[in-house]
Every structure is written in structure tokens, then in C-alpha cells.
Write a protein that holds these residues in place. Structure first.
Motif, PDB file in Angstrom:
ATOM      1  N   PRO A  74       0.719  -1.317  -0.039  1.00  0.00           N
ATOM      2  CA  PRO A  74      -0.268  -0.352   0.251  1.00  0.00           C
ATOM      3  C   PRO A  74       1.158   1.389  -0.573  1.00  0.00           C
ATOM      4  O   PRO A  74       2.525   0.944   0.497  1.00  0.00           O
ATOM      5  N   HIS A  75       0.560   2.382  -0.452  1.00  0.00           N
ATOM      6  CA  HIS A  75       1.143   3.679  -0.492  1.00  0.00           C
ATOM      7  C   HIS A  75       2.279   3.687  -1.800  1.00  0.00           C
ATOM      8  O   HIS A  75       3.113   4.568  -1.774  1.00  0.00           O
ATOM      9  N   GLN A  76       2.951   2.664  -2.179  1.00  0.00           N
ATOM     10  CA  GLN A  76       4.228   2.179  -2.512  1.00  0.00           C
ATOM     11  C   GLN A  76       3.770   1.469  -3.627  1.00  0.00           C
ATOM     12  O   GLN A  76       3.378   0.640  -3.598  1.00  0.00           O
ATOM     13  N   HIS A  77       5.195   2.061  -4.313  1.00  0.00           N
ATOM     14  CA  HIS A  77       5.145   0.676  -5.430  1.00  0.00           C
ATOM     15  C   HIS A  77       6.138  -0.340  -5.020  1.00  0.00           C
ATOM     16  O   HIS A  77       7.079  -0.199  -4.593  1.00  0.00           O
ATOM     17  N   TRP A  78       5.657  -1.886  -5.307  1.00  0.00           N
ATOM     18  CA  TRP A  78       6.217  -3.032  -5.497  1.00  0.00           C
ATOM     19  C   TRP A  78       7.119  -3.962  -6.394  1.00  0.00           C
ATOM     20  O   TRP A  78       6.311  -4.190  -6.486  1.00  0.00           O
ATOM     21  N   GLN A  79       7.555  -3.890  -6.674  1.00  0.00           N
ATOM     22  CA  GLN A  79       8.411  -4.761  -8.097  1.00  0.00           C
ATOM     23  C   GLN A  79       8.022  -6.095  -7.882  1.00  0.00           C
ATOM     24  O   GLN A  79       7.559  -6.447  -8.680  1.00  0.00           O
ATOM     25  N   TYR A  80       7.770  -6.218  -7.108  1.00  0.00           N
ATOM     26  CA  TYR A  80       7.167  -7.849  -6.536  1.00  0.00           C
ATOM     27  C   TYR A  80       5.624  -8.306  -6.786  1.00  0.00           C
ATOM     28  O   TYR A  80       5.715  -9.677  -6.208  1.00  0.00           O
ATOM     29  N   GLU A  81       4.957  -7.142  -6.603  1.00  0.00           N
ATOM     30  CA  GLU A  81       3.671  -6.868  -6.886  1.00  0.00           C
ATOM     31  C   GLU A  81       3.021  -8.105  -7.871  1.00  0.00           C
ATOM     32  O   GLU A  81       4.242  -8.251  -8.379  1.00  0.00           O
ATOM     33  N   TYR A  82       2.004  -8.628  -7.075  1.00  0.00           N
ATOM     34  CA  TYR A  82       1.491  -9.959  -7.904  1.00  0.00           C
ATOM     35  C   TYR A  82      -0.346  -9.877  -7.854  1.00  0.00           C
ATOM     36  O   TYR A  82      -1.020  -9.697  -6.884  1.00  0.00           O
ATOM     37  N   GLN A  83      -1.225 -10.470  -9.116  1.00  0.00           N
ATOM     38  CA  GLN A  83      -2.357 -10.906  -8.598  1.00  0.00           C
ATOM     39  C   GLN A  83      -2.948 -11.976  -9.604  1.00  0.00           C
ATOM     40  O   GLN A  83      -2.772 -11.385 -11.417  1.00  0.00           O
ATOM     41  N   TYR A  84      -3.356 -12.280  -9.328  1.00  0.00           N
ATOM     42  CA  TYR A  84      -4.228 -13.260  -9.614  1.00  0.00           C
ATOM     43  C   TYR A  84      -5.215 -13.210 -10.052  1.00  0.00           C
ATOM     44  O   TYR A  84      -6.601 -12.807  -9.043  1.00  0.00           O
ATOM     45  N   THR A  85      -5.674 -13.849 -11.913  1.00  0.00           N
ATOM     46  CA  THR A  85      -6.924 -13.624 -11.672  1.00  0.00           C
ATOM     47  C   THR A  85      -8.405 -15.066 -12.693  1.00  0.00           C
ATOM     48  O   THR A  85      -6.503 -15.824 -12.641  1.00  0.00           O
TER      49      THR A  85
END
Length: 269
Positions: A74-85
Motif C-alpha cells: 500500500p502507498h508505494q510501488h513494489w516490484q514483486y506485486e502480483y495478482q491472480y485473476t
């Protein structure tokens, strides 16, 4: 001191019965972070309904939402962000079968997605009583694949609807009924649950699995509790979860059971 990764479920675990953080819980988590440990929220809730707790606890770690399907900072960019859809067509199929299964509400969500269609107002607290024009779910508005779908359905038809979804779409999604009083089915990408998120966090922080402490109370915490070196079930947890856990808190979520346990386990002053 060995650095620990502490994975916290929210409802029935970190939050009290009013769905709030007690003073003691906030103080304990802040003390754990000050002592050098990593604390992360790992919840079935969407990010829109968790971020206030993240901020109250003063966290800067990634947060895991939708039972492991979204990991972000939250509030920042994280290079390992992921999202399964999963395919939006599944949502549209169920919209077409709304009457047949007496579905009261369908919501499709993601990190930046909240759309719902309801035939009657539901008592499920996670959802707005009144939807704005922008929040109406339809084939025209759902332009992206969702991370999570939540369906409020008449309890007598819950099993039948679950079977229908599993038979038609079981190769790409998992379906789980909520614990508790509401007759709700939750749908997410196949094979994704909280341990998926916890494992990514452990990897990111270079913390061994044996140094992960996870707290939970319901069936959606099962894999996370099994994954953790120390899986702790709340005193108010389901019997199945207590049987799997390495330990059970002395007190329940309304008596600061998690905070009390953590204080002792980490020897926090």
C-alpha cells in the motif's frame, strides 16, 4: 534474535468482535516491528477493506489480500506485486443464472476493481448497502478479469450453486463457502490460497519457513497455518483448524489472544 515473519489474518484473529484493533494489539504489533520482526496482514478481505488496519498498525510490509490472490505494498510501488485473476466470462455466466439459483448479489473485485449486482439488499457487511452507478456489474462494465468473486445466495441453493460452478469452471477456479452466518460463496483462481502469499513474503524477506508464525481462525487459514513453522489457531478457531495448528492461543480474538501470545513468543517487553 532470529527475525520472524508474522502473518496475521484479520477477522476473528487480529480484529475484535467489533471488527476493530484494540490498543493492546496495536501496541504489540508496533513493538514486534521495533524488535526487528516483519508483520504482514494476510486476509480474505479486499484491499479496500484492509488498508485502514494496515495504516493503524503502522505497517510498511507488503499486504496479502483476497486469500493470497493479491500481494502489494500500500502507498508505494513494489516490484514483486502480483495478482491472480480468472476469466471474466465466469462472472458473466453466473449473472445469467442469477434467478435460477436465487442469487441475491454477485460482486467481482480486484486491486482496482469493485463491481456488484444485487437483486435485493444483502446483510453482508463487506458490501455497500447501495451501489453507485459506477459500481454496477454488467457485461458492459466488467472489462477486466477479476481476482475474486463473491456471491450471496439462498442457503438451500448454496450447495447446488457450488456444484454448478465446480462442474463448469472447476479447472480454473476454486469455490469456498464462508464460515459464519452469511450464506456466501467465494471464488478465486485455482490453487491460490493464503500460503501462496506467505511463501512469497518469506522468500522476499529471506526468512526460513521455520521462522514464520501465522495466526488464523477459519478454514481459509488452513494452508497458511500448515505452511508456517509455527501455525497458531485462535482460541475461537474452528475445531478443524485447532487440530492442524502447532499451538492455540489461550484467549480469543475479543480478549487480545493474538497479541498476548505474540508478546510471550517474541519476549516483547
Amino acid at each position: 534474535m532470529t527475525q520472524k515473519l508474522i502473518a496475521l489474518d484479520l477477522d476473528g484473529t487480529t480484529l475484535n468482535n467489533e471488527a476493530q484493533l484494540s490498543k493492546k494489539t496495536v501496541a504489540t504489533i508496533k513493538a514486534a516491528i521495533k524488535a526487528g520482526h516483519v508483520v504482514s496482514i494476510v486476509t480474505g478481505r479486499p484491499n479496500r477493506l484492509s488498508q485502514n488496519f494496515y495504516d493503524q498498525l503502522g505497517l510498511s510490509s507488503p499486504m496479502i489480500n483476497f486469500n493470497g490472490s493479491l500481494g502489494h505494498m500500500p502507498h508505494q510501488h513494489w516490484q514483486y506485486e502480483y495478482q491472480y485473476t480468472f476469466d471474466r466470462g465466469i462472472v458473466l455466466d453466473l449473472l445469467q443464472h442469477q434467478q435460477e439459483f436465487n442469487i441475491q448479489m454477485i460482486a467481482a473485485e480486484g486491486k482496482h476493481l469493485f463491481l456488484a449486482h444485487q437483486t435485493e439488499s444483502t446483510q453482508v457487511g463487506f458490501f455497500p448497502a447501495v451501489l453507485t452507478h459506477e459500481q454496477q456489474l454488467s457485461p458492459a462494465t466488467l472489462t477486466q478479469n477479476p481476482t475474486s468473486m463473491t456471491i450471496a445466495v439462498d442457503r438451500p441453493l448454496q450447495k447446488r450453486l457450488q456444484s454448478y460452478i465446480e462442474e463448469r469452471f472447476g479447472s480454473s477456479v476454486d469455490v469456498a463457502p464462508w464460515g459464519g452466518p452469511n450464506s456466501v460463496l467465494e471464488i478465486g483462481a485455482k490453487g491460490v490460497q493464503k500460503a501462496v502469499g506467505v511463501e512469497r513474503l518469506a522468500h522476499y524477506y529471506h526468512i526460513d519457513r521455520q521462522n514464520v508464525i501465522a495466526f488464523g481462525d477459519e478454514h481459509n487459514d488452513k494452508e497458511m497455518i500448515e505452511f508456517a513453522g509455527r501455525g497458531v489457531a485462535m482460541n475461537n478457531a474452528t475445531d478443524q483448524l485447532k487440530a492442524l495448528a502447532d499451538d492455540v492461543t489461550e484467549h480469543n480474538n475479543d480478549q487480545d489472544g493474538m497479541a498476548e501470545y505474540l508478546s510471550k513468543a517474541l519476549k516483547l517487553a
